[in-house]
Design an enzyme around this catalytic site. Sequence first.
Site, short mmCIF file in Angstrom:
data_model
loop_
_atom_site.label_atom_id
_atom_site.label_comp_id
_atom_site.label_asym_id
_atom_site.label_seq_id
_atom_site.Cartn_x
_atom_site.Cartn_y
_atom_site.Cartn_z
CG ASP A 1 18.52 34.51 65.34
OD1 ASP A 1 17.46 35.09 64.23
OD2 ASP A 1 18.38 33.91 66.25
CG ASN B 1 17.83 26.24 74.76
OD1 ASN B 1 17.51 27.29 74.61
ND2 ASN B 1 18.55 25.57 73.60
CG HIS C 1 18.01 29.86 72.07
ND1 HIS C 1 17.83 28.69 71.49
CD2 HIS C 1 16.98 30.67 71.90
CE1 HIS C 1 16.65 28.76 70.81
NE2 HIS C 1 16.07 29.97 71.07
CD GLU D 1 20.56 26.34 70.67
OE1 GLU D 1 19.95 26.97 71.44
OE2 GLU D 1 19.97 25.63 69.63
#
Length: 257
Positions: free
Chosen positions: A64, A133, A135, A140
Site C-alpha cells: 500500500d 481493526n 485490516h 479497512e
Amino acid sequence: MRVIILDSAQEIGTYGANVILDGALKGTIRTLGVATGSSPLAIYRALEERWIPALAQLKAFALDEYVGLPANNPQSYRSVIQREVTDSLRLDPANVHVPDGCAADLTAESDRFETAMAAAGGVDLQLLGIGRNGHIGFNEPGSSLSSRTRPKTLMAATRRDNARFFTDLDTVPRHCLTQGLGTILDAAEVLLVAQGAAKADAVAAALEGPVSSMCPASVLQLHRRATVVLDGDAARHLALREYYVDTEKNRIEGVGE
Ligand code: F6R
C-alpha cells in the site's frame, strides 16, 4: 491456516527470514509482497544481518501507499520500503514497485500496479501485518473480499494508530492506495505476523471468527497457504491456542495445514 506461536518479535523475525532465505535460495520465492509498519521490521533486520546474494535478485511489490505524500517524504511507503527493504536487502530499485499515491488518476495507477504484478508472474510470498481493526494492507472493515488494488479512505482509528510516525494526527493522510483482498489472496503464499496484546482481538477474529468483511484479515481463512506467526500476547485470545501449539510440536514435516 498454520499458526505458530513464538516467544518474541526477534524469534518472529528469524522465522520469517528463514522462510524468505530458503525460498530465495531454492528459487521458489522470486517476488516478495512487502508490508510496512512495525510488524515486519524484525524480519527485514534479520534478513539484513544474514544477507545472501540471492536476496538481491528478488522483486518486490508494496502492499500500500498513502495518497498525497510526495515520494521523498520520509513517511511515504516508497521511502519506508526504500530504507527498510531496497537498501538494506540490496534489491535493484528497478525491481521494487510501490503504487504512486500522487498519481493524477489514482484508479488508473492502481490498475497499472496490478498489471505490473501480473507481468512479474504474481507474488510468491506476501508479508502482512494486521491492524487493530483487522485490516490487512489498508483494506479497512467493509472492504470487498474480492477487491483489487484501489484508492481507499483510511478509518479514523487507523490514522490514530499511524500518527506515531507523523508529527501530529492532522498530517496523517486520509487516503491510500492498497492492494485489494482479492489481490492478496492471489499471492502463492502469505505470512502474517503480529506482536503484542493490542493485536489479540483482531488476531482472534481473523483466525477464529467468521469470514467477514468486518474483519478483512479473516479472508485469509480462504487461502490455502497462509501462515500466521504470533507472539504470546497477540495469541492470547485464541480459543484453539493449545491445539496450534500441539500441532507445531507434533508437526509432520512437509505436510501443510
Ligand atoms: C502496512 C499495512 C498495514 C499494517 C498494519 C499493522 O503496509 O498494510 O496493514 O501492516 O496496520 O501495522 P503495524 O505493523 O505498524 O502494527
